[in-house]
Design a protein around this motif. Structure first.
Motif, PDB file in Angstrom:
ATOM      1  N   ASP A   1       9.343   0.202  -4.335  1.00 66.10           N
ATOM      2  CA  ASP A   1       9.082  -0.880  -5.284  1.00 66.10           C
ATOM      3  C   ASP A   1       8.632  -2.143  -4.564  1.00 66.10           C
ATOM      4  O   ASP A   1       7.664  -2.785  -4.977  1.00 66.10           O
TER       5      ASP A   1
ATOM      6  N   ALA B   1       4.919  -3.717  -4.697  1.00 65.45           N
ATOM      7  CA  ALA B   1       4.817  -5.084  -5.213  1.00 65.45           C
ATOM      8  C   ALA B   1       3.930  -5.969  -4.339  1.00 65.45           C
ATOM      9  O   ALA B   1       3.340  -6.937  -4.834  1.00 65.45           O
TER      10      ALA B   1
ATOM     11  N   ALA C   1       0.484  -7.339 -11.164  1.00 67.81           N
ATOM     12  CA  ALA C   1       1.227  -7.479 -12.419  1.00 67.81           C
ATOM     13  C   ALA C   1       2.562  -6.750 -12.272  1.00 67.81           C
ATOM     14  O   ALA C   1       2.726  -5.921 -11.376  1.00 67.81           O
ATOM     15  N   SER C   2       3.496  -7.059 -13.151  1.00 69.55           N
ATOM     16  CA  SER C   2       4.787  -6.373 -13.102  1.00 69.55           C
ATOM     17  C   SER C   2       4.584  -4.915 -13.483  1.00 69.55           C
ATOM     18  O   SER C   2       3.617  -4.552 -14.156  1.00 69.55           O
TER      19      SER C   2
ATOM     20  N   ASP D   1       6.707  -0.743 -13.881  1.00 72.18           N
ATOM     21  CA  ASP D   1       7.805   0.204 -13.761  1.00 72.18           C
ATOM     22  C   ASP D   1       7.164   1.563 -13.510  1.00 72.18           C
ATOM     23  O   ASP D   1       5.943   1.651 -13.365  1.00 72.18           O
TER      24      ASP D   1
ATOM     25  N   THR E   1       4.164   2.530 -15.772  1.00 76.28           N
ATOM     26  CA  THR E   1       3.007   1.643 -15.849  1.00 76.28           C
ATOM     27  C   THR E   1       1.774   2.317 -15.256  1.00 76.28           C
ATOM     28  O   THR E   1       1.824   2.816 -14.129  1.00 76.28           O
TER      29      THR E   1
ATOM     30  N   ALA F   1      -1.040  -2.279 -13.486  1.00 74.39           N
ATOM     31  CA  ALA F   1      -0.266  -2.951 -12.434  1.00 74.39           C
ATOM     32  C   ALA F   1      -1.189  -3.669 -11.452  1.00 74.39           C
ATOM     33  O   ALA F   1      -0.721  -4.332 -10.534  1.00 74.39           O
TER      34      ALA F   1
END
Length: 119
Positions: free
Chosen positions: A8, A12, A17-18, A20, A23, A28
């Motif tokens: 994660d 990142a 973008a955020s 999970d 997604t 993302a």
């Protein structure tokens, strides 16, 4: 690479973008170049082969994580033997005769002076 891979946090670094696990990669902000950079970051060693053709099979962050885990594990083993994706030892044997500078399957007559070696 750390002993416990924090995918994660690694993802990142490249996502815009955020996200999970469900997604879609494009949602993302993960495009092909960022996926390749992720693969290089996660690869087991500097000589690890990255199968970029598998990128077209990835659609979600969860699928990306599975691929990155496989990539991190590929080639790494406690016995120092290079391994393929299935975990089998890589075959680096030299074909018979190649070590002596001749083509495998070459006739002895081909090695005599005045005889051309067939390709």
């Amino acid at each position: 690479m750390t002993a416990q891979l924090d995918l994660d946090s690694t993802i990142a670094k490249y996502a815009t973008a955020s996200f999970d696990d469900d997604t879609p990669l494009l949602d993302a902000g993960l495009e092909s170049l960022s996926l390749l950079r992720l693969a290089v970051d996660v690869a087991a060693d500097d000589d690890a082969e990255i199968d970029a053709t598998r990128l077209v099979e990835l659609h979600t962050v969860g699928e990306l994580k599975v691929w990155l885990r496989e990539l991190a594990a590929a080639g790494s083993s406690d016995d120092g033997v290079a391994r393929d994706r299935a975990g089998n030892a890589a075959d680096h044997r030299v074909p018979e005769g190649a070590a002596r500078g001749r083509q495998p399957g070459a006739d002895q007559a081909d090695l005599q002076p005045g005889h051309a070696v067939r390709p």
